[in-house]
Design a protein around this motif. Structure first.
Motif, PDB file in Angstrom:
ATOM      1  N   ASN A 111       0.823  -1.204   0.000  1.00 27.75           N
ATOM      2  CA  ASN A 111       0.000   0.000   0.000  1.00 27.75           C
ATOM      3  C   ASN A 111       0.859   1.257   0.000  1.00 27.75           C
ATOM      4  O   ASN A 111       1.783   1.396   0.802  1.00 27.75           O
ATOM      5  N   PHE A 112       0.555   2.164  -0.929  1.00 23.98           N
ATOM      6  CA  PHE A 112       1.177   3.474  -0.973  1.00 23.98           C
ATOM      7  C   PHE A 112       0.093   4.481  -0.619  1.00 23.98           C
ATOM      8  O   PHE A 112      -0.934   4.560  -1.284  1.00 23.98           O
ATOM      9  N   SER A 113       0.299   5.246   0.435  1.00 17.20           N
ATOM     10  CA  SER A 113      -0.705   6.165   0.963  1.00 17.20           C
ATOM     11  C   SER A 113      -1.084   7.252  -0.032  1.00 17.20           C
ATOM     12  O   SER A 113      -0.392   7.480  -1.034  1.00 17.20           O
ATOM     13  N   ASN A 114      -2.186   7.953   0.266  1.00 20.39           N
ATOM     14  CA  ASN A 114      -2.606   9.086  -0.563  1.00 20.39           C
ATOM     15  C   ASN A 114      -1.481  10.096  -0.720  1.00 20.39           C
ATOM     16  O   ASN A 114      -1.180  10.560  -1.827  1.00 20.39           O
ATOM     17  N   GLU A 115      -0.878  10.454   0.411  1.00 14.86           N
ATOM     18  CA  GLU A 115       0.175  11.466   0.395  1.00 14.86           C
ATOM     19  C   GLU A 115       1.353  11.046  -0.488  1.00 14.86           C
ATOM     20  O   GLU A 115       1.856  11.841  -1.301  1.00 14.86           O
ATOM     21  N   THR A 116       1.769   9.788  -0.336  1.00 11.90           N
ATOM     22  CA  THR A 116       2.894   9.291  -1.136  1.00 11.90           C
ATOM     23  C   THR A 116       2.548   9.276  -2.619  1.00 11.90           C
ATOM     24  O   THR A 116       3.338   9.728  -3.463  1.00 11.90           O
ATOM     25  N   MET A 117       1.351   8.773  -2.962  1.00  8.32           N
ATOM     26  CA  MET A 117       0.949   8.695  -4.366  1.00  8.32           C
ATOM     27  C   MET A 117       0.846  10.082  -4.986  1.00  8.32           C
ATOM     28  O   MET A 117       1.279  10.298  -6.126  1.00  8.32           O
ATOM     29  N   LEU A 118       0.283  11.037  -4.267  1.00  3.97           N
ATOM     30  CA  LEU A 118       0.149  12.395  -4.802  1.00  3.97           C
ATOM     31  C   LEU A 118       1.516  13.033  -5.030  1.00  3.97           C
ATOM     32  O   LEU A 118       1.729  13.741  -6.028  1.00  3.97           O
ATOM     33  N   GLU A 119       2.454  12.766  -4.139  1.00  5.32           N
ATOM     34  CA  GLU A 119       3.808  13.292  -4.320  1.00  5.32           C
ATOM     35  C   GLU A 119       4.456  12.691  -5.561  1.00  5.32           C
ATOM     36  O   GLU A 119       5.134  13.385  -6.329  1.00  5.32           O
ATOM     37  N   ILE A 120       4.260  11.376  -5.756  1.00  7.79           N
ATOM     38  CA  ILE A 120       4.820  10.711  -6.946  1.00  7.79           C
ATOM     39  C   ILE A 120       4.235  11.330  -8.212  1.00  7.79           C
ATOM     40  O   ILE A 120       4.953  11.656  -9.162  1.00  7.79           O
ATOM     41  N   LEU A 121       2.918  11.500  -8.232  1.00  4.49           N
ATOM     42  CA  LEU A 121       2.247  12.023  -9.421  1.00  4.49           C
ATOM     43  C   LEU A 121       2.663  13.462  -9.731  1.00  4.49           C
ATOM     44  O   LEU A 121       2.733  13.861 -10.899  1.00  4.49           O
ATOM     45  N   GLN A 122       2.943  14.227  -8.700  1.00 11.17           N
ATOM     46  CA  GLN A 122       3.312  15.629  -8.891  1.00 11.17           C
ATOM     47  C   GLN A 122       4.784  15.818  -9.246  1.00 11.17           C
ATOM     48  O   GLN A 122       5.161  16.841  -9.821  1.00 11.17           O
ATOM     49  N   SER A 123       5.594  14.813  -8.937  1.00 15.52           N
ATOM     50  CA  SER A 123       7.040  14.991  -9.133  1.00 15.52           C
ATOM     51  C   SER A 123       7.654  14.100 -10.206  1.00 15.52           C
ATOM     52  O   SER A 123       8.791  14.343 -10.631  1.00 15.52           O
ATOM     53  N   ILE A 124       6.909  13.066 -10.663  1.00 17.73           N
ATOM     54  CA  ILE A 124       7.477  12.145 -11.656  1.00 17.73           C
ATOM     55  C   ILE A 124       6.542  12.055 -12.865  1.00 17.73           C
ATOM     56  O   ILE A 124       5.617  11.231 -12.909  1.00 17.73           O
ATOM     57  N   PRO A 125       6.744  12.910 -13.864  1.00 21.77           N
ATOM     58  CA  PRO A 125       5.867  12.951 -15.042  1.00 21.77           C
ATOM     59  C   PRO A 125       5.721  11.612 -15.763  1.00 21.77           C
ATOM     60  O   PRO A 125       4.636  11.277 -16.250  1.00 21.77           O
ATOM     61  N   GLU A 126       6.802  10.846 -15.842  1.00 24.95           N
ATOM     62  CA  GLU A 126       6.753   9.566 -16.544  1.00 24.95           C
ATOM     63  C   GLU A 126       5.760   8.619 -15.881  1.00 24.95           C
ATOM     64  O   GLU A 126       4.998   7.912 -16.546  1.00 24.95           O
ATOM     65  N   PHE A 127       5.736   8.599 -14.554  1.00 24.13           N
ATOM     66  CA  PHE A 127       4.801   7.767 -13.806  1.00 24.13           C
ATOM     67  C   PHE A 127       3.370   8.271 -14.023  1.00 24.13           C
ATOM     68  O   PHE A 127       2.446   7.484 -14.252  1.00 24.13           O
ATOM     69  N   THR A 128       3.185   9.577 -13.963  1.00 22.70           N
ATOM     70  CA  THR A 128       1.863  10.177 -14.130  1.00 22.70           C
ATOM     71  C   THR A 128       1.291   9.870 -15.508  1.00 22.70           C
ATOM     72  O   THR A 128       0.106   9.545 -15.652  1.00 22.70           O
ATOM     73  N   TYR A 129       2.128   9.956 -16.529  1.00 22.03           N
ATOM     74  CA  TYR A 129       1.694   9.677 -17.899  1.00 22.03           C
ATOM     75  C   TYR A 129       1.275   8.217 -18.043  1.00 22.03           C
ATOM     76  O   TYR A 129       0.236   7.913 -18.647  1.00 22.03           O
ATOM     77  N   ALA A 130       2.050   7.315 -17.465  1.00 19.32           N
ATOM     78  CA  ALA A 130       1.729   5.881 -17.531  1.00 19.32           C
ATOM     79  C   ALA A 130       0.406   5.596 -16.824  1.00 19.32           C
ATOM     80  O   ALA A 130      -0.413   4.797 -17.299  1.00 19.32           O
ATOM     81  N   LEU A 131       0.175   6.257 -15.701  1.00 24.01           N
ATOM     82  CA  LEU A 131      -1.072   6.052 -14.969  1.00 24.01           C
ATOM     83  C   LEU A 131      -2.260   6.598 -15.758  1.00 24.01           C
ATOM     84  O   LEU A 131      -3.344   6.007 -15.753  1.00 24.01           O
TER      85      LEU A 131
END
Length: 236
Positions: A111-131
């Protein structure tokens, strides 16, 4: 119950969203935040309507995702296995889960918490695009499922489901590698348990499938595909 497991870098699930992006230096700081636990067979780890607690990634095991329909009847909307993501419906747009999820067998979840996931999405464009692409693909599948319920008869919907789980989970010793009750088959195919049992019995008599307990094996994949070929979206 929490259980210490090898870190994500040693995970063998190459299709996992997290695993796919571990080559990015930024991911190191987020992986250490994950929580890993075991969900026993038949237990739920997401209840429909509960506050969202981030995303879950299946390390090992199988999970069914459900949505409550008319008169409180459960509708299975997704079956997932190693490496798959669970809990993304409503994530980022809602404060509560729009689905429920429970283990079909003893399952290890990360499990990756809301806070962790939002930080990933805001800071790693490649991950955000894949999602984003993942969400688009899931939307397409959901639309196809709606069409199937509208245009397929009961036999075709059960066949479509059998071909789907055959493709997704594979077959070992002539049996698909997942146990589903007749009710679960009905809940996923959008029919009643009695109708699902009747179709399965007929397919057995026609020597198209075999059953051993809750497990089903497909004996004639090509013949079953030909029955629903006209719909052009079997095994979604």
């Amino acid at each position: 119950m929490k259980e210490e497991l090898p870190i994500c870098y040693t995970c063998i699930n190459e299709n996992c969203f997290i695993k796919k992006h571990l080559h990015l230096e930024q991911m190191k700081q987020y992986v250490v935040r994950k929580q890993t636990f075991v969900c026993k067979k038949s237990n739920s780890f997401i209840k429909e309507g509960d506050p969202i607690k981030g995303l879950y990634f299946i390390c090992s095991g199988k999970v069914k995702t459900i949505k409550t329909g008319i008169n409180g009847r459960e509708q299975i909307v997704r079956l997932t296995k190693n490496g798959d993501t669970v809990g993304f419906r409503g994530f980022g747009t809602s404060k509560r889960y729009l689905i429920g999820a429970s283990a079909l067998e003893d399952t290890v979840l990360c499990n990756f918490s809301n806070e962790t996931m939002l930080e990933i999405l805001q800071s790693i464009p490649e991950f955000t695009y894949a999602l984003m692409l993942f969400y688009a693909d899931e939307l397409n599948k959901s639309e196809n499922n709606i069409r199937k319920i509208a245009h397929m008869n009961v036999r075709e919907r059960v066949i479509d489901l059998l071909l789907y789980i055959h493709r997704k989970f594979g077959q070992m010793n002539d049996l698909i590698d997942i146990e589903l009750s007749r009710k679960e088959i009905a809940d996923f195919a959008g029919t009643t348990e009695e109708q699902a049992i009747r179709v399965i019995s007929t397919l057995k008599k026609e020597m198209l499938i075999k059953t051993v307990g809750k497990k089903i094996g497909i004996l004639a994949v090509a013949q079953l595909r030909s029955e629903i070929m006209e719909h052009k979206y079997f095994s979604i």
